[in-house]
Every structure is written in C-alpha cells, then in structure tokens.
Design an enzyme around this catalytic site. Structure first.
Site, PDB file in Angstrom:
ATOM      1  N   ASP A  85       0.861  -1.186   0.000  1.00  0.00           N
ATOM      2  CA  ASP A  85       0.000   0.000   0.000  1.00  0.00           C
ATOM      3  C   ASP A  85       0.897   1.235   0.000  1.00  0.00           C
ATOM      4  O   ASP A  85       1.669   1.431   0.929  1.00  0.00           O
ATOM      5  CB  ASP A  85      -0.898  -0.028   1.241  1.00  0.00           C
ATOM      6  N   ARG A  93      -0.319   4.411  -0.341  1.00  0.00           N
ATOM      7  CA  ARG A  93      -1.130   5.625  -0.164  1.00  0.00           C
ATOM      8  C   ARG A  93      -0.611   6.505   0.975  1.00  0.00           C
ATOM      9  O   ARG A  93      -0.027   6.016   1.932  1.00  0.00           O
ATOM     10  CB  ARG A  93      -2.594   5.251   0.131  1.00  0.00           C
TER      11      ARG A  93
END
Ligand SMILES: [Zn+2]
Length: 188
Positions: A122, A124
């Site tokens: 991930d 983000r």
C-alpha cells in the site's frame, strides 16, 4: 500543505441525492469532497481511494465500486462527506495497477504482485485528506471504513466511531478480500 488549489463549491445532483462538491488540486492530482448540506458535529466520512476499474467500469476484481455506491447512499441519507482520494491502485497509478493485474492473471495475489513490481502493498498517503477535513473544520468524524490503518493515517482527526462497510464477495474478488483481511489487516 500550501500548494493546494481549491475550487468553488458546486451542486451535484446524483442518483443517491443532491450533494455539494468541491475540488482540491494537489499538483497533478485532483481530489474531490462530496458532501451534504447539513454536516453534524461528528459527520460520517468516507475516504474513498480512486479505483477507475471498480468505480467506473464495474470491475469484479475488487469491492471498490460497490463500496463507493454504498457510501454515497448512506451519506445522502444520514449526511456527511465522501473524499474521493485520487491515489489510483493504492497509489501505484493505473499503468502499474494493470501490470499488477497481469501478474495476478498468472497467480500472484494483490500484495505479491505489488512487491514483484517493486512497490509496497500500500503506497497511499493521507496528508491531503487531513488537509480537506481541516478545510471544512471537521475535527471529529465517524469514519466509514474496514481498514483500521486509515484511522492511524489521520492523526490530527479524532475518529469517534468506525462504521464498517461490508460487501458481499463475488467469485472474482473472494481471494482479493481474503488477502485484504489476512495481509492488510482489514476487518471483514
Ligand atoms: Zn478497486
């Protein structure tokens, strides 16, 4: 963050109800806040990460489209805000996401495919989300999410409640949802 351009507020009638929208331009990325006229002291907020294939094309590889619609439906009814966070493919971008999908076609799961391409599971970041919430003076929210990591990613915002958003798996995303639960810590 001081390099964000902020649009005026416009009205957006939708199949769920009528919202207000405002755009936040952060470099090349343009994010959106979609919200109801009435915002309580502790409104429901959904931080939705862009997923073009799920949101717009009806992809069954993930649950993003279904989550987006369920969130807008709930927010139209109860009041609140959806932040459409333009970090496609957990922030690896569309081209890399399609390459990850191609690896998934050969048997990699969603996390292993990202690693194979040299990315974290991930990628983000949430600074712009906090920026948007602060812009609306929202210090306490009820966060609509299955992802406890999202709570930690908003350190300046008090999450008074986590509201789960659960979807029914289909044969194509069953394994994806299992990886989200087992490897990414989602509460499903
Ligand atoms: Zn998706």
């Amino acid at each position: 963050m001081n390099n964000i351009n902020i649009s005026k507020i416009a009205t957006l009638p939708t199949i769920y109800g009528t919202f207000k929208i405002q755009a936040f331009k952060e470099g090349e990325k343009e994010h959106l806040a979609i919200f109801t006229d009435e915002l309580s002291e502790t409104p429901i907020v959904r931080v939705h990460s862009e997923c073009l294939t799920g949101d717009a094309l009806g992809s069954l590889k993930c649950d993003c489209g279904e989550q987006l619609h369920a969130a807008l439906e709930l927010i139209a009814k109860e009041g609140g805000m959806l932040i459409y966070h333009r970090q496609e493919g957990r922030n690896i971008g569309l081209l890399n996401k399609v390459n990850a999908y191609a690896l998934q076609d050969t048997g990699y799961d969603t996390v292993a495919a990202n690693h194979q391409l040299g990315f974290k599971a991930d990628e983000r970041t949430y600074e712009v989300v906090e920026f948007i919430l602060k812009h609306f003076d929202l210090k306490k929210i009820k966060l609509l999410t299955n992802n406890p990591a999202k709570i930690e990613s908003l350190p300046d915002i008090e999450i008074v409640e986590r509201i789960p958003i659960q979807m029914t798996p289909n044969p194509y995303n069953e394994n994806y949802l299992k990886v989200k639960k087992d490897q990414l810590g989602h509460l499903l």
